[in-house]
Design an enzyme around this catalytic site. Structure first.
Site, PDB file in Angstrom:
ATOM      1  N   ASP A 277      -1.611  22.339 -23.946  1.00  0.00           N
ATOM      2  CA  ASP A 277      -0.971  23.186 -24.875  1.00  0.00           C
ATOM      3  C   ASP A 277      -1.281  24.080 -23.721  1.00  0.00           C
ATOM      4  OD1 ASP A 277       1.273  24.268 -25.727  1.00  0.00           O
ATOM      5  OD2 ASP A 277      -0.641  25.096 -27.114  1.00  0.00           O
TER       6      ASP A 277
ATOM      7  N   ASP B 126      -0.077  28.316 -25.055  1.00  0.00           N
ATOM      8  CA  ASP B 126      -0.184  29.354 -25.939  1.00  0.00           C
ATOM      9  C   ASP B 126      -1.961  29.283 -27.276  1.00  0.00           C
ATOM     10  OD1 ASP B 126       0.655  31.283 -24.673  1.00  0.00           O
ATOM     11  OD2 ASP B 126       2.397  30.002 -25.721  1.00  0.00           O
TER      12      ASP B 126
END
Length: 201
Positions: A18, A20
């Site tokens: 991922d 953020d």
């Protein structure tokens, strides 16, 4: 922050990250941008709920908030306002170094992808600012799938583009929705919020 250097990722065929809150410490800046934007639109978005919806695309969150709070707006336009506010803060975003260290260790050695609910151009700018733009073979972003996290589609597409079995991938996440997405895709997951002494799930 957990020390990922104690883990052995050599047994996986690919690593998927991922962006953020996992590779980049963007969440405070995102919340600041959200707070500024929803205030202008007559909405509220408490911080605890913001974190609980990590990985959900901005236009879906805007539509959800507007529906719940009886405000009429175009969620796509509202999301664009939020992303513009975030871009103004992007220069101050720092890497989450223990996670970045793993990506740095395996860049060019093991297939790697970014699997995100963010907009592609924002993610690309984030990675560029952190000098990681060329580390990943693929970026799967909000625009690439119809069903976003916690559905498995984002992670399944990342594995497909990497040409590997999802069950042979390790995914790094920082939210419950993201972890559900990766696990539903069949990946081993690393929860960067809770990892202590090499725990994986």
């Amino acid at each position: 922050m957990p020390d990922f250097t104690v883990l052995d990722f050599d047994s996986f065929d690919a690593l998927v990250f991922d962006c953020d809150g996992t590779l980049a410490d963007t969440m405070p800046a995102h919340f600041q941008a959200w707070s500024r934007t929803v205030g202008q639109l007559g909405l509220t978005f408490p911080e605890d709920r913001f974190y609980s919806l990590g990985g959900v695309p901005a236009h879906r969150i805007m539509a959800m908030l507007a529906s719940e709070q009886g405000v009429t707006l175009d969620p796509v336009e509202a999301a664009a306002l939020k992303e513009a506010a975030f871009e103004e803060l992007l220069h101050a975003v720092l890497p989450i170094e223990p996670v970045v260290a793993v990506a740095r260790r395996y860049r060019g050695i093991k297939p790697m992808a970014v699997a995100t609910g963010g907009y592609r151009h924002i993610v690309q700018r984030t990675l560029h600012n952190l000098h990681m733009a060329d580390w990943f073979d693929h970026i799967v972003a909000m625009e690439d799938v119809e069903h976003h996290k916690p559905a498995p589609d984002t992670y399944l597409l990342a594995a497909k583009r990497l040409g590997v079995n999802p069950q042979r991938c390790c995914a790094f996440e920082d939210t419950d929705l993201g972890l559900t997405s990766a696990r539903s895709a069949g990946m081993t997951t690393v929860d960067i919020r809770k990892l202590r002494g090499g725990d994986q799930s």
